[in-house]
Write an enzyme that holds these catalytic residues in place. Structure first.
Site, PDB file in Angstrom:
ATOM      1  N   GLY A 261     -13.192  -4.409   5.475  1.00 20.45           N
ATOM      2  CA  GLY A 261     -14.562  -4.882   5.525  1.00 20.45           C
ATOM      3  C   GLY A 261     -15.157  -5.012   4.140  1.00 20.45           C
ATOM      4  O   GLY A 261     -14.835  -4.238   3.231  1.00 20.45           O
TER       5      GLY A 261
ATOM      6  N   LYS B  78       0.818  -1.211   0.000  1.00 22.22           N
ATOM      7  CA  LYS B  78       0.000   0.000   0.000  1.00 22.22           C
ATOM      8  C   LYS B  78       0.854   1.264   0.000  1.00 22.22           C
ATOM      9  O   LYS B  78       0.592   2.203  -0.757  1.00 22.22           O
ATOM     10  CB  LYS B  78      -0.940  -0.017   1.205  1.00 22.22           C
ATOM     11  CG  LYS B  78      -2.018  -1.091   1.138  1.00 22.22           C
ATOM     12  CD  LYS B  78      -2.885  -1.108   2.389  1.00 22.22           C
ATOM     13  CE  LYS B  78      -3.974  -2.176   2.300  1.00 22.22           C
ATOM     14  NZ  LYS B  78      -4.812  -2.220   3.505  1.00 22.22           N
TER      15      LYS B  78
END
Length: 814
Positions: A796, A681
């Site tokens: 999520g 990332k």
């Protein structure tokens, strides 16, 4: 008096013939009616086939004849006419004549144009008699008049030229004395001035109707067919196509030339000369408005009236340096094609005079090449020009409209729209009248081109997106449900029509170019075909839908390796899979270049921070001229969840298991806990900031135990969490002693990046980061002291799916 013409489909069955009779009955209540009919649908082709078979000594001609006979007698029987001896006797007589003619062709092994005209005339003669006699049996005032007694031509068989002075007088004299309310005329057929049977060529029934309408100077000619008028484009290829209410003669002829089969332009010249409007109507939907063709102003708001195409085109290119400045090449080229009776559909020539391109029917390509190369064999031998180049499997698409000349940018919009969808243009032609803009494209791209252009010029700026999703597990399922829920909103508020055209998991895949029904997609997928990554790509490519987007909801390296293939096909890519963007810098840049080159969006917002607008914000900063100096971030929602829930009363193993169960970690939690995921990332953010960097350049300080790092399988790894609990408790104890929180931090500063577990003191922006939240702080030239901060849920299924959905919408809004 009214003149109506019914085509082959309109009289192609007993049901359709009953529709025709009902229409004629209604019209005849208020006026006399002349009805011109074609042969029963498909009969002319069957007659020609039988003739060819007989000519070639193929005894199958008898079978073809029997099919023709059965079709007509089946229609007669289905019309329920009782003991209709006249019809049966007439049909028997004509069919016996047809059989004798075919036998004769078989014996002499010859089918001349003269015999061919006699052969094909049987279709119209039979259909017109059957319809007229049926009307009479049902008590209607009707008579059949043989058009061969009215329309007189020369002896140019298969495409005879009409003697209008004689024909007009015959027509006018006959109808002066005709007492019946309805007159049925066979279309297409005629006779020469010495009594030989002739035909009027392609579109002959339209021609018959136009000749009669002009001779009688009626107020309107009606042509009844199986569609409700002339459409904005081919409704079989573009479902959003709709009938045009009014259109000019010139527009209608342009559209008809380029494939709109409703009308054949040369046949309507008689009514055009007298400015008699033509009304196209639908036999199967008589109440439909249809299309009126006239010279009246149409008051159209759109400069483009229709989009059409011609398939099976070959492109001939004559080129060479010896052509420049030398007159006569074009003349010789066109004379050669004319001598071979080859029709030229499209012409374009470069201003350099170095080349001439011609579009012709693909069936004539080989003959054209042989003839042209022979004509220019001397110049070819001297290398002044090249042998003619022939390209096949092409099609011509055309924008048509009288008002295009008054609007700037039509051609630019046409070509840019095609280019955005990777539709390559091989040649372009536009006349000075600007009524038509034509382009030659690959045949395989026709459907996509017509849909794309129709969307651009005729639909209410609604952009259709066709989405292909690989990976319908936890996140993928949420994405599909979000799409299903929001489709109506997108269409009404954002003018985006979103269809899921393909779905795949690791076992099965399904496709539907009209959009998969999302109410039962799981059941469909269970019954789908065997899935492979290459197979999914091949099907997506072959469907060739406009504005296609491939969505990768996996963590699979092999899927990521296919991005370049998708982009090269101008298929956009939306990915939560971080592998591609964190692969080698060369591959990262390649994907960026391909995205620009093929105008295919490549979006990966969910690579960092799930649904948080981190990459989008960074890109906006860079695009506006700002420069990133450093980045500090907590980028793993899973690790933040783990360390927010881990303490001296919990076990590290239980917390990791809980994170996995709630979908916060990858299926292999080592990807998250090893720091590799976070390293990817920060690498992506560094690259998006404009820094050249690879994964191995990032300092990764692991917090896992040595046995955890060396574990071979996921199960082994979980066992190390149990056995090495003391190691993880020591990390917690150290932080607690300093009144700190454990956070896994990613940093980028001065061209260097690192990731690792840190003890964050109270008062730091990371200290109170809760649950699965992420936080990113961008320090830039414009934000040197107080950073730009983005904070929110970073893991999520729902938020990740929403991030993917946002990227899809972003493509739709471009």
């Amino acid at each position: 008096m009214k003149v109506l013409k019914f085509g082959g489909t309109s009289v192609g069955s007993s049901k359709n013939i009953n529709n025709v009779i009902k229409i004629l009955e209604d019209y005849s209540k208020t006026d006399s009616v002349v009805c011109v009919v074609s042969a029963v649908g498909g009969i002319t082709d069957k007659l020609l086939l039988a003739g060819k078979e007989a000519q070639n000594k193929n005894k199958n001609y008898s079978d073809s004849f029997n099919i023709i006979k059965d079709i007509h007698f089946n229609i007669i029987n289905e019309l329920n006419l009782g003991e209709s001896s006249n019809i049966i006797a007439f049909a028997d007589e004509k069919l016996n004549e047809l059989k004798s003619l075919l036998d004769g062709i078989y014996l002499i092994n010859e089918l001349s144009p003269k015999t061919s005209d006699k052969l094909v005339s049987f279709g119209e003669i039979l259909s017109s008699y059957i319809i007229a006699e049926t009307m009479k049996i049902r008590g209607l005032s009707a008579e059949c008049k043989n058009s061969q007694e009215l329309i007189i031509t020369n002896s140019n068989f298969t495409k005879a030229e009409v003697n209008y002075s004689i024909s007009n007088k015959n027509i006018q004299d006959y109808f002066k004395s005709a007492s019946q309310k309805t007159t049925i005329l066979p279309g297409f057929v005629s006779k020469s001035n010495i009594g030989e049977q002739t035909t009027l060529g392609r579109g002959g029934s339209d021609f018959t109707a136009a000749i009669v309408a002009a001779a009688l100077n009626v107020t309107q000619l009606e042509i009844w067919t199986d569609v409700s008028g002339m459409f904005t484009t081919n409704p079989k290829l573009v479902k959003q196509a709709y009938p045009i209410d009014k259109i000019s003669y010139q527009e209608a002829m342009e559209l008809s030339h380029f494939g709109a089969k409703v009308l054949y332009p040369p046949t309507v010249q008689p009514v055009l000369d007298l400015n008699i409007p033509i009304h196209i109507k639908n036999t199967l939907e008589p109440e439909a408005v249809g299309t009126i063709i006239s010279n009246d102003e149409t008051n159209s708001t759109s400069p483009v009236k229709g989009i059409s195409n011609i398939s099976n085109i070959a492109l001939l290119t004559l080129q060479g340096s010896g052509m420049i400045g030398i007159p006569g090449f074009s003349k010789r080229l066109f004379e050669t094609l004319s001598q071979e009776k080859i029709n030229v559909i499209l012409i374009t020539q470069a201003s350099s005079e170095h080349s001439i391109c011609l579009g012709i029917d693909e069936n004539d390509a080989e003959r054209a090449k042989t003839a042209v190369d022979t004509t220019f064999e001397n110049e070819i031998a001297l290398h002044k020009i090249d042998p003619i180049i022939v390209e096949t499997e092409l099609s011509i698409i055309a924008l048509v409209g009288d008002n295009m000349k008054n609007h700037q940018g039509i051609s630019g919009k046409m070509f840019s729209t095609l280019g955005k969808n990777n539709i390559n243009i091989r040649a372009i032609a536009q006349g000075a009248s600007e009524k038509n803009i034509s382009a030659v494209i690959a045949e395989k791209d026709v459907k996509k081109a017509l849909n794309t252009l129709h969307e651009q010029f005729f639909e209410s700026k609604t952009k259709q997106l066709n989405v292909f999703i690989t990976g319908v597990g936890n996140v993928g399922e949420k994405l599909v449900e979000q799409i299903k829920q929001q489709r109506k909103y997108l269409k009404e508020n954002l003018k985006i029509s979103l269809r899921v055209a393909g779905l795949s998991n690791s076992r099965k895949m399904i496709f539907n170019e009209d959009g998969i029904n999302l109410s039962n997609w799981k059941e469909q997928l269970q019954d789908g075909e065997h899935a492979t990554l290459d197979g999914f790509f091949d099907r997506t490519k072959s469907l060739n839908l406009r504005n296609s987007i491939f969505v990768d909801v996996t963590a699979n390296k092999d899927v990521a390796n296919l991005y370049a293939d998708y982009l090269r096909q101008s298929i956009g890519v939306v990915a939560c899979n971080k592998i591609a963007c964190s692969s080698t810098f060369e591959n990262y840049k390649l994907l960026k270049r391909l995205s620009l080159k093929y105008n295919a969006p490549y979006l990966f917002e969910t690579n960092v921070g799930a649904g948080l607008p981190i990459i989008d914000t960074l890109n906006n900063l860079i695009a506006s001229g700002d420069k990133v100096t450093s980045i500090q971030a907590v980028l793993s929602g899973s690790l933040n969840f783990v360390f927010n829930n881990f303490n001296d009363t919990t076990k590290f193993y239980d917390v990791v298991k809980q994170a996995a169960a709630e979908g916060y970690t990858e299926p292999d939690p080592r990807i998250d806990l090893s720091g590799v995921d976070v390293a990817r990332k920060i690498l992506i953010l560094a690259r998006e900031s404009g820094v050249e960097m690879n994964l191995e350049d990032i300092q990764n300080t692991p917090f896992l135990s040595e046995s955890g790092i060396k574990s071979d399988t996921v199960d082994d790894f979980y066992q190390t969490l149990i056995s090495d609990e003391a190691h993880y408790q020591s990390l917690y104890t150290s932080a607690k002693a300093k009144d700190c929180q454990l956070k896994y931090v990613a940093k980028f500063d001065n061209g260097k990046a690192s990731v690792g577990l840190e003890e964050i003191p109270e008062g730091h922006p990371f200290y109170n980061l809760e649950g699965k939240d992420n936080i990113v702080m961008f320090y830039t030239q414009r934000y040197p002291e107080q950073p730009m901060i983005i904070k929110g849920a970073g893991a999520g299924a729902d938020v990740t799916a929403s991030g993917l959905f946002a990227d899809i919408i972003r493509i739709g809004n471009d």
